[in-house]
Design an enzyme around this catalytic site. Sequence first.
Site, mmCIF file in Angstrom:
data_model
loop_
_atom_site.group_PDB
_atom_site.id
_atom_site.type_symbol
_atom_site.label_atom_id
_atom_site.label_comp_id
_atom_site.label_asym_id
_atom_site.label_seq_id
_atom_site.Cartn_x
_atom_site.Cartn_y
_atom_site.Cartn_z
ATOM 1 N N HIS A 191 0.840 -1.202 0.000
ATOM 2 C CA HIS A 191 0.000 0.000 0.000
ATOM 3 C C HIS A 191 0.873 1.249 0.000
ATOM 4 O O HIS A 191 1.928 1.291 0.628
ATOM 5 C CB HIS A 191 -0.981 -0.007 1.184
ATOM 6 C CG HIS A 191 -0.408 0.273 2.535
ATOM 7 N ND1 HIS A 191 -0.256 1.550 3.027
ATOM 8 C CD2 HIS A 191 0.037 -0.559 3.518
ATOM 9 C CE1 HIS A 191 0.236 1.498 4.257
ATOM 10 N NE2 HIS A 191 0.427 0.235 4.581
ATOM 11 N N ASP A 203 5.844 3.079 6.937
ATOM 12 C CA ASP A 203 4.497 2.536 6.726
ATOM 13 C C ASP A 203 3.730 3.393 5.731
ATOM 14 O O ASP A 203 2.991 4.274 6.142
ATOM 15 C CB ASP A 203 3.768 2.486 8.064
ATOM 16 C CG ASP A 203 2.417 1.811 7.977
ATOM 17 O OD1 ASP A 203 2.151 1.151 6.964
ATOM 18 O OD2 ASP A 203 1.636 1.961 8.925
ATOM 19 N N GLU A 239 -5.229 1.781 2.171
ATOM 20 C CA GLU A 239 -5.082 0.649 3.097
ATOM 21 C C GLU A 239 -5.338 1.095 4.527
ATOM 22 O O GLU A 239 -5.964 0.370 5.316
ATOM 23 C CB GLU A 239 -3.674 0.044 2.976
ATOM 24 C CG GLU A 239 -3.463 -1.230 3.786
ATOM 25 C CD GLU A 239 -2.892 -1.015 5.183
ATOM 26 O OE1 GLU A 239 -2.691 -2.004 5.906
ATOM 27 O OE2 GLU A 239 -2.645 0.150 5.561
ATOM 28 N N GLU A 240 -4.842 2.272 4.866
ATOM 29 C CA GLU A 240 -4.960 2.740 6.245
ATOM 30 C C GLU A 240 -6.404 3.046 6.630
ATOM 31 O O GLU A 240 -6.706 3.203 7.808
ATOM 32 C CB GLU A 240 -4.093 3.988 6.454
ATOM 33 C CG GLU A 240 -2.596 3.764 6.262
ATOM 34 C CD GLU A 240 -1.958 2.919 7.348
ATOM 35 O OE1 GLU A 240 -2.693 2.444 8.244
ATOM 36 O OE2 GLU A 240 -0.723 2.732 7.311
ATOM 37 N N ASP A 271 4.588 -4.969 3.721
ATOM 38 C CA ASP A 271 4.069 -3.851 4.507
ATOM 39 C C ASP A 271 4.995 -3.593 5.694
ATOM 40 O O ASP A 271 5.102 -4.430 6.588
ATOM 41 C CB ASP A 271 2.655 -4.193 4.992
ATOM 42 C CG ASP A 271 1.922 -2.993 5.569
ATOM 43 O OD1 ASP A 271 2.542 -1.934 5.731
ATOM 44 O OD2 ASP A 271 0.720 -3.130 5.856
ATOM 45 N N HIS A 367 2.657 5.218 12.820
ATOM 46 C CA HIS A 367 1.483 6.084 12.700
ATOM 47 C C HIS A 367 1.697 7.428 13.397
ATOM 48 O O HIS A 367 0.752 7.999 13.949
ATOM 49 C CB HIS A 367 0.237 5.392 13.249
ATOM 50 C CG HIS A 367 -0.323 4.366 12.312
ATOM 51 N ND1 HIS A 367 -1.530 3.728 12.526
ATOM 52 C CD2 HIS A 367 0.153 3.858 11.141
ATOM 53 C CE1 HIS A 367 -1.772 2.883 11.536
ATOM 54 N NE2 HIS A 367 -0.754 2.945 10.678
#
Length: 410
Positions: A191, A203, A239-240, A271, A367
Amino acid sequence: EGAPSLQVRVQPFQVHSFEELSTPEFSSWSSDGAEAGDLNRTYEYRTDFASLGYEGSGVVTDAPTWAVPQFGCNDGDYAGFPATGHVALIRRGSCLFHDKAGLAEKYGAVGIVIFNEGNTDGRKGLFRGTLGTLVSVPVFAVSTSLGEALASGSVRVNMKTHTKAELLGVSNVIADTTHGDPNSVVTVGAHFDSVGAGPGINDNGSGTTAVLEIALLFASLLDKPGLVNKVRFCWWGAEEEGLLGSAHYVRNLNDTAPQELHKIALNLNFDMLGSPNGVYGVYDGASGPEDIKTGSVKLQRMFEEFMDRHKLPHQPSAFNGRSDYGPFIQHGIPASGLDSGAEGVKTMEERTKFGGLAKAWYDPCYHQACDTIDNINQRGQLDLARSASYVVETLGAKPNLREFVHRDDD
């Protein structure tokens, strides 16, 4: 010069954007008196609880809680759920957040609290996430300990949210090799979106660039013989927000061209390959659904055998549908892939095996705004990208691929 080595297309689709217009509020009280402990209190946002993206706006006042059995992933888990006015308490795990929320909403929950699974040290504290699809009620995340406390005794809660959602256009990017059997397709994905809180270099810039480099390598070598199967490189959007890009791709094929979905022999997913305090994780195929277990284990062993030959340590990684392979395994397509860890906590045993710091997150910037280029373990990303490249190349050249994947050699 000549025909292009990769056929590239963009697959647009729509998702809902999501915005919180005010700080969510959460409090509880218990009629159990002194036994209530810390339950008579107002909770601090992002310290004691977090909201899950795509929750609804609403005010829940003085609502009793009801602990959903198991993981709240099946209709049967809601047998006996009170008809009106209750907040559902649901344990994290086993299915996606939006599956839990959708079922709880279906059975009349006025609010939802999902508490961490509690099965490992890395899944006990407060967590953040997204539902991916809109629901109409407030949905909060809390730690294992707070969730279990709210499930005990005569507890009532107050929840308040003010949110806004609107449709936005996003896309997947897909590149097919021009060579190879179109009836035997290897899909390779990562992603390319990130969360709003940070730039997402680990990420998932780390997985995106690895897949891009492998695709460019394939494009430069396609004038050489040996590619038996078509290889499809995929960069997934959203994706998130709940695996929306890969889910759209699989669902669209299933609805409009199921014969094309059946041509996909397997899926590989990459990922978070560069976690600074990471491990070398290979998806644990044996823990997957029964119908794809044989193929997924076989793919797992291919990664492990390459790593063993090159003296790279490795360990099984969670194979729970949390990343973009999830929609594929739900449709009976074997899958595997690599990661280096996210918000999990490194153990002493892992420190001995992989180095780094024990009792710290694999990616301390997961994140967050600090997930920048300085957050990448370049050596780790390179090792995992080389492992990925080997497996993709080997599978691309494998005769009778579908038979190979599904044949049980044990």
